[in-house]
Design a protein around this motif. Sequence first.
Motif, short mmCIF file in Angstrom:
data_model
loop_
_atom_site.label_atom_id
_atom_site.label_comp_id
_atom_site.label_asym_id
_atom_site.label_seq_id
_atom_site.Cartn_x
_atom_site.Cartn_y
_atom_site.Cartn_z
N LEU A 1 0.83 -1.21 0.00
CA LEU A 1 0.00 0.00 0.00
C LEU A 1 0.86 1.26 0.00
N ALA A 2 1.96 1.24 0.75
CA ALA A 2 2.85 2.40 0.81
C ALA A 2 3.49 2.65 -0.56
N MET A 3 3.82 1.58 -1.28
CA MET A 3 4.39 1.72 -2.62
C MET A 3 3.34 2.20 -3.62
N LEU A 4 2.15 1.65 -3.52
CA LEU A 4 1.09 1.95 -4.48
C LEU A 4 0.47 3.34 -4.26
N PHE A 5 0.31 3.71 -2.99
CA PHE A 5 -0.42 4.95 -2.66
C PHE A 5 0.33 5.73 -1.59
N PRO A 6 1.54 6.20 -1.89
CA PRO A 6 2.34 6.88 -0.86
C PRO A 6 1.65 8.12 -0.29
N GLU A 7 0.80 8.76 -1.08
CA GLU A 7 0.11 9.96 -0.61
C GLU A 7 -1.00 9.65 0.39
N GLU A 8 -1.35 8.38 0.53
CA GLU A 8 -2.43 7.97 1.43
C GLU A 8 -1.93 7.10 2.59
N VAL A 9 -0.62 7.04 2.78
CA VAL A 9 -0.05 6.17 3.81
C VAL A 9 -0.56 6.53 5.21
N HIS A 10 -0.92 7.77 5.43
CA HIS A 10 -1.43 8.19 6.74
C HIS A 10 -2.75 7.50 7.11
N LYS A 11 -3.44 6.95 6.14
CA LYS A 11 -4.72 6.26 6.37
C LYS A 11 -4.53 4.79 6.72
N THR A 12 -3.32 4.27 6.53
CA THR A 12 -3.08 2.84 6.59
C THR A 12 -2.64 2.37 7.97
N HIS A 13 -3.28 1.30 8.44
CA HIS A 13 -2.99 0.72 9.74
C HIS A 13 -2.97 -0.80 9.63
N LEU A 14 -2.19 -1.43 10.48
CA LEU A 14 -2.23 -2.87 10.62
C LEU A 14 -3.48 -3.19 11.45
#
Length: 191
Positions: free
Chosen positions: A126-139
């Motif tokens: 997800l970080a590679m695909l959508f670096p601009e949205e990494v702040h939304k991503t959680h485990l």
Amino acid sequence: MSFGQSVESASVQAMGHAKLILMVCRGNISRSPVAAIILQRKLAEHGLDGGYSVASRGTQGVAPDDLEPVKFPNITYYGDFYENSKSWLHEHSIDLSSHTSRPIDHDIVRKASVIFAMDRKTIQALAMLFPEEVHKTHLLAEIIAEHEEVIDPEEVPERVKVEQILSSMESMITTGLPTLLAIADGKTQRH
């Protein structure tokens, strides 16, 4: 009642002003669709389904992912894995036989209020695909203040282990629901 693809479709279509919670794994074959169904049920049980919508997607095969696209469209094509999952899915009235794997895309990521990944490989993709949205991503395990992963049940051949993985995921969502919603509402930070 059996839940499957129709839950996600209705949830995303009815989104309107609802906050979109996106569950993501590699193939969108079992973990993320099961997590989405469990979460949708929990939201409905608490009368919160009007404020949130739930969807699931997979990163596999989406450039620059290093894996080929998903080989088969749903869980029923995965022989032993499907057989090892059947009893747990049946006990929980979850029918994935009509669920079709869906790759993640910019549109759904942009719409998501929060993205829960099942494992670190998915977080990295997800970080590679959508670096601009990494702040939304959680485990996903963060909702219970853990850093464990929901491992891919396809990688474990035994029925008991597959059932343990799915039960663990259900327990995480049940126990961590308040934290999950606080994250979706932007009221809490990453652990």
